[in-house]
Design a protein around this motif. Structure first.
Motif: not given
Length: 109
Positions: A50-79
């Motif tokens: 998923l990260r590779r595909q989002i970073w490679k494409t960087r454009l959704l629906a020809e109008r939304f552009e990826l900005e900055g970096e992708l952040k991955a995290s592991i949620p705590t049970p409450k999150q």
């Protein structure tokens, strides 16, 4: 996968353009009847693809552009947003509003 809008802001630029910056969270989860280790391995592969595909494409629906970096995290049970929510991939998308209303833009699909 669950997609959630996290936060956003609107900026007015000096040239009278309106730019939106929206943070979107992708909640990723995997169920494995074998064990949690297997689920973790499947999740790591899915996250990598998923990260590779989002970073490679960087454009959704020809109008939304990826900005900055992708952040991955592991949620705590409450999150967690779901019982199988094992990781969150957060990305920021920007979009410039057209100078006219959307119903007036001929190329809008």
């Amino acid at each position: 996968m669950i997609v959630r809008w996290i936060e956003g802001q609107v900026e007015l630029e000096p040239d009278h353009k309106t730019v939106l910056h929206d943070s979107v969270g992708l909640a990723l989860g995997v169920y494995s009847p074998v064990d949690q280790e297997q689920a973790g391995l499947l999740l790591a592969e899915m996250l990598d693809c998923l990260r590779r595909q989002i970073w490679k494409t960087r454009l959704l629906a020809e109008r939304f552009e990826l900005e900055g970096e992708l952040k991955a995290s592991i949620p705590t049970p409450k999150q967690r947003w779901h019982q199988y929510h094992l990781a969150t991939l957060e990305c920021v998308w920007n979009y410039t509003w057209p100078p006219r209303g959307l119903d007036e833009v001929e190329t809008f699909r």
